[in-house]
Design a protein around this motif. Structure first.
Motif, PDB file in Angstrom:
ATOM      1  N   ASN A  69      16.250 -24.864 -47.773  1.00  0.00           N
ATOM      2  CA  ASN A  69      16.707 -25.155 -49.124  1.00  0.00           C
ATOM      3  C   ASN A  69      16.943 -23.835 -49.869  1.00  0.00           C
ATOM      4  OD1 ASN A  69      16.863 -25.734 -51.895  1.00  0.00           O
ATOM      5  ND2 ASN A  69      15.537 -27.509 -51.689  1.00  0.00           N
ATOM      6  N   PRO A  70      18.176 -23.571 -50.306  1.00  0.00           N
ATOM      7  CA  PRO A  70      18.450 -22.290 -50.970  1.00  0.00           C
ATOM      8  C   PRO A  70      17.732 -22.120 -52.306  1.00  0.00           C
ATOM      9  CG  PRO A  70      20.396 -23.685 -51.024  1.00  0.00           C
ATOM     10  CD  PRO A  70      19.381 -24.379 -50.163  1.00  0.00           C
ATOM     11  N   TYR A  71      17.304 -23.206 -52.926  1.00  0.00           N
ATOM     12  CA  TYR A  71      16.559 -23.082 -54.178  1.00  0.00           C
ATOM     13  C   TYR A  71      15.154 -22.543 -53.936  1.00  0.00           C
ATOM     14  CZ  TYR A  71      20.071 -25.868 -56.644  1.00  0.00           C
ATOM     15  OH  TYR A  71      21.227 -26.334 -57.205  1.00  0.00           O
ATOM     16  N   THR A  72      14.555 -22.929 -52.832  1.00  0.00           N
ATOM     17  CA  THR A  72      13.165 -22.547 -52.581  1.00  0.00           C
ATOM     18  C   THR A  72      13.030 -21.403 -51.585  1.00  0.00           C
ATOM     19  OG1 THR A  72      12.988 -24.292 -50.918  1.00  0.00           O
ATOM     20  CG2 THR A  72      12.272 -24.830 -53.148  1.00  0.00           C
ATOM     21  N   ASN A  73      14.051 -21.178 -50.749  1.00  0.00           N
ATOM     22  CA  ASN A  73      13.969 -20.094 -49.779  1.00  0.00           C
ATOM     23  C   ASN A  73      15.373 -19.594 -49.430  1.00  0.00           C
ATOM     24  OD1 ASN A  73      13.297 -18.278 -47.806  1.00  0.00           O
ATOM     25  ND2 ASN A  73      11.730 -19.596 -46.923  1.00  0.00           N
ATOM     26  N   LEU A  74      15.939 -18.822 -50.322  1.00  0.00           N
ATOM     27  CA  LEU A  74      17.305 -18.336 -50.147  1.00  0.00           C
ATOM     28  C   LEU A  74      17.451 -17.475 -48.891  1.00  0.00           C
ATOM     29  CD1 LEU A  74      20.175 -18.318 -51.218  1.00  0.00           C
ATOM     30  CD2 LEU A  74      19.560 -16.374 -52.662  1.00  0.00           C
ATOM     31  N   GLU A  75      16.449 -16.663 -48.585  1.00  0.00           N
ATOM     32  CA  GLU A  75      16.532 -15.809 -47.389  1.00  0.00           C
ATOM     33  C   GLU A  75      16.658 -16.648 -46.114  1.00  0.00           C
ATOM     34  OE1 GLU A  75      13.749 -12.600 -46.962  1.00  0.00           O
ATOM     35  OE2 GLU A  75      13.825 -12.171 -49.112  1.00  0.00           O
ATOM     36  N   LYS A  76      15.839 -17.679 -45.980  1.00  0.00           N
ATOM     37  CA  LYS A  76      15.916 -18.547 -44.794  1.00  0.00           C
ATOM     38  C   LYS A  76      17.233 -19.318 -44.769  1.00  0.00           C
ATOM     39  CE  LYS A  76      11.324 -19.582 -43.136  1.00  0.00           C
ATOM     40  NZ  LYS A  76      10.325 -20.613 -42.888  1.00  0.00           N
ATOM     41  N   ALA A  77      17.702 -19.736 -45.936  1.00  0.00           N
ATOM     42  CA  ALA A  77      18.974 -20.469 -46.013  1.00  0.00           C
ATOM     43  C   ALA A  77      20.120 -19.577 -45.550  1.00  0.00           C
ATOM     44  CB  ALA A  77      19.221 -20.963 -47.436  1.00  0.00           C
ATOM     45  N   LYS A  78      20.110 -18.312 -45.972  1.00  0.00           N
ATOM     46  CA  LYS A  78      21.166 -17.388 -45.564  1.00  0.00           C
ATOM     47  C   LYS A  78      21.057 -17.049 -44.079  1.00  0.00           C
ATOM     48  CE  LYS A  78      23.207 -14.386 -48.013  1.00  0.00           C
ATOM     49  NZ  LYS A  78      24.549 -14.914 -47.977  1.00  0.00           N
ATOM     50  N   ALA A  79      19.853 -16.948 -43.551  1.00  0.00           N
ATOM     51  CA  ALA A  79      19.675 -16.694 -42.115  1.00  0.00           C
ATOM     52  C   ALA A  79      20.217 -17.872 -41.309  1.00  0.00           C
ATOM     53  CB  ALA A  79      18.200 -16.452 -41.794  1.00  0.00           C
ATOM     54  N   ARG A  80      19.969 -19.080 -41.783  1.00  0.00           N
ATOM     55  CA  ARG A  80      20.486 -20.276 -41.095  1.00  0.00           C
ATOM     56  C   ARG A  80      22.007 -20.337 -41.212  1.00  0.00           C
ATOM     57  NH1 ARG A  80      20.672 -23.476 -36.974  1.00  0.00           N
ATOM     58  NH2 ARG A  80      21.233 -25.596 -37.511  1.00  0.00           N
ATOM     59  N   GLN A  81      22.531 -19.975 -42.372  1.00  0.00           N
ATOM     60  CA  GLN A  81      23.986 -19.909 -42.566  1.00  0.00           C
ATOM     61  C   GLN A  81      24.599 -18.962 -41.533  1.00  0.00           C
ATOM     62  OE1 GLN A  81      25.288 -17.297 -45.646  1.00  0.00           O
ATOM     63  NE2 GLN A  81      26.995 -18.620 -46.244  1.00  0.00           N
ATOM     64  N   GLU A  82      23.955 -17.839 -41.313  1.00  0.00           N
ATOM     65  CA  GLU A  82      24.442 -16.860 -40.333  1.00  0.00           C
ATOM     66  C   GLU A  82      24.427 -17.451 -38.929  1.00  0.00           C
ATOM     67  OE1 GLU A  82      25.984 -13.623 -38.465  1.00  0.00           O
ATOM     68  OE2 GLU A  82      26.029 -14.117 -40.593  1.00  0.00           O
ATOM     69  N   GLN A  83      23.401 -18.220 -38.591  1.00  0.00           N
ATOM     70  CA  GLN A  83      23.356 -18.877 -37.283  1.00  0.00           C
ATOM     71  C   GLN A  83      24.527 -19.843 -37.115  1.00  0.00           C
ATOM     72  OE1 GLN A  83      19.527 -20.793 -37.334  1.00  0.00           O
ATOM     73  NE2 GLN A  83      18.459 -18.996 -36.499  1.00  0.00           N
ATOM     74  N   VAL A  84      24.827 -20.593 -38.162  1.00  0.00           N
ATOM     75  CA  VAL A  84      25.944 -21.544 -38.112  1.00  0.00           C
ATOM     76  C   VAL A  84      27.252 -20.789 -37.926  1.00  0.00           C
ATOM     77  CG1 VAL A  84      27.281 -23.213 -39.474  1.00  0.00           C
ATOM     78  CG2 VAL A  84      24.771 -23.341 -39.442  1.00  0.00           C
ATOM     79  N   LEU A  85      27.460 -19.728 -38.677  1.00  0.00           N
ATOM     80  CA  LEU A  85      28.692 -18.939 -38.566  1.00  0.00           C
ATOM     81  C   LEU A  85      28.823 -18.306 -37.178  1.00  0.00           C
ATOM     82  CD1 LEU A  85      28.608 -17.305 -42.100  1.00  0.00           C
ATOM     83  CD2 LEU A  85      30.317 -18.957 -41.287  1.00  0.00           C
ATOM     84  N   THR A  86      27.718 -17.817 -36.643  1.00  0.00           N
ATOM     85  CA  THR A  86      27.729 -17.217 -35.306  1.00  0.00           C
ATOM     86  C   THR A  86      28.142 -18.248 -34.263  1.00  0.00           C
ATOM     87  OG1 THR A  86      26.059 -15.590 -35.910  1.00  0.00           O
ATOM     88  CG2 THR A  86      26.289 -16.074 -33.557  1.00  0.00           C
ATOM     89  N   GLN A  87      27.588 -19.441 -34.382  1.00  0.00           N
ATOM     90  CA  GLN A  87      27.932 -20.510 -33.435  1.00  0.00           C
ATOM     91  C   GLN A  87      29.398 -20.923 -33.589  1.00  0.00           C
ATOM     92  OE1 GLN A  87      25.722 -21.458 -31.095  1.00  0.00           O
ATOM     93  NE2 GLN A  87      27.337 -22.647 -30.147  1.00  0.00           N
ATOM     94  N   MET A  88      29.871 -21.003 -34.821  1.00  0.00           N
ATOM     95  CA  MET A  88      31.273 -21.357 -35.056  1.00  0.00           C
ATOM     96  C   MET A  88      32.210 -20.327 -34.423  1.00  0.00           C
ATOM     97  SD  MET A  88      31.196 -22.743 -38.988  1.00  0.00           S
ATOM     98  CE  MET A  88      32.921 -23.245 -39.002  1.00  0.00           C
ATOM     99  N   GLU A  89      31.854 -19.059 -34.551  1.00  0.00           N
ATOM    100  CA  GLU A  89      32.675 -18.008 -33.933  1.00  0.00           C
ATOM    101  C   GLU A  89      32.602 -18.107 -32.409  1.00  0.00           C
ATOM    102  OE1 GLU A  89      33.096 -13.170 -33.521  1.00  0.00           O
ATOM    103  OE2 GLU A  89      31.746 -13.951 -35.054  1.00  0.00           O
ATOM    104  N   ALA A  90      31.405 -18.290 -31.869  1.00  0.00           N
ATOM    105  CA  ALA A  90      31.226 -18.373 -30.417  1.00  0.00           C
ATOM    106  C   ALA A  90      32.026 -19.519 -29.812  1.00  0.00           C
ATOM    107  CB  ALA A  90      29.743 -18.530 -30.075  1.00  0.00           C
TER     108      ALA A  90
END
Length: 109
Positions: free
Chosen positions: A38-59
């Protein structure tokens, strides 16, 4: 929030069809662990998960490397969190404003 449309409105105040790649990737990562990402309660974890999604989309060839990098750098302009209350006095105030002529202890039939 439930569903992509509700999440798009909750976090970005827009329809899902108007999400940009970086916003959609953030929301796509939420179902794995909605509370943890949840970006409201843990923005760092939300952004790390966003990066995982983007990495998978590129792969998988859905986006290019340049799109991935641009989405990673794009600011997440998350809408301010709306706090809801279950306080009776607040609910009563809303009811009284929406129902002219209704007094405390009276019911409409």
């Amino acid at each position: 929030s439930y569903g992509i449309q509700a999440a798009a409105h909750s976090f970005f105040d827009k329809d899902a069809k108007n999400l940009k790649l970086h916003e959609a990737a953030l929301l796509a990562g939420l179902p794995a662990a909605p509370t943890a990402y949840n970006p409201y309660t843990n923005l760092e974890k939300a952004k790390a998960r966003q990066e995982q999604v983007l990495t998978q989309m590129e792969a998988e060839g859905y986006i290019t490397h340049d799109q991935h990098m641009a989405a990673t750098k794009a600011p997440l302009n998350i809408r301010p969190r709306v706090e809801w209350t279950s306080d009776f006095s607040d609910a009563h105030t809303v009811l009284m404003r929406l129902t002219p002529g209704l007094s405390l202890g009276e019911s409409r039939k």
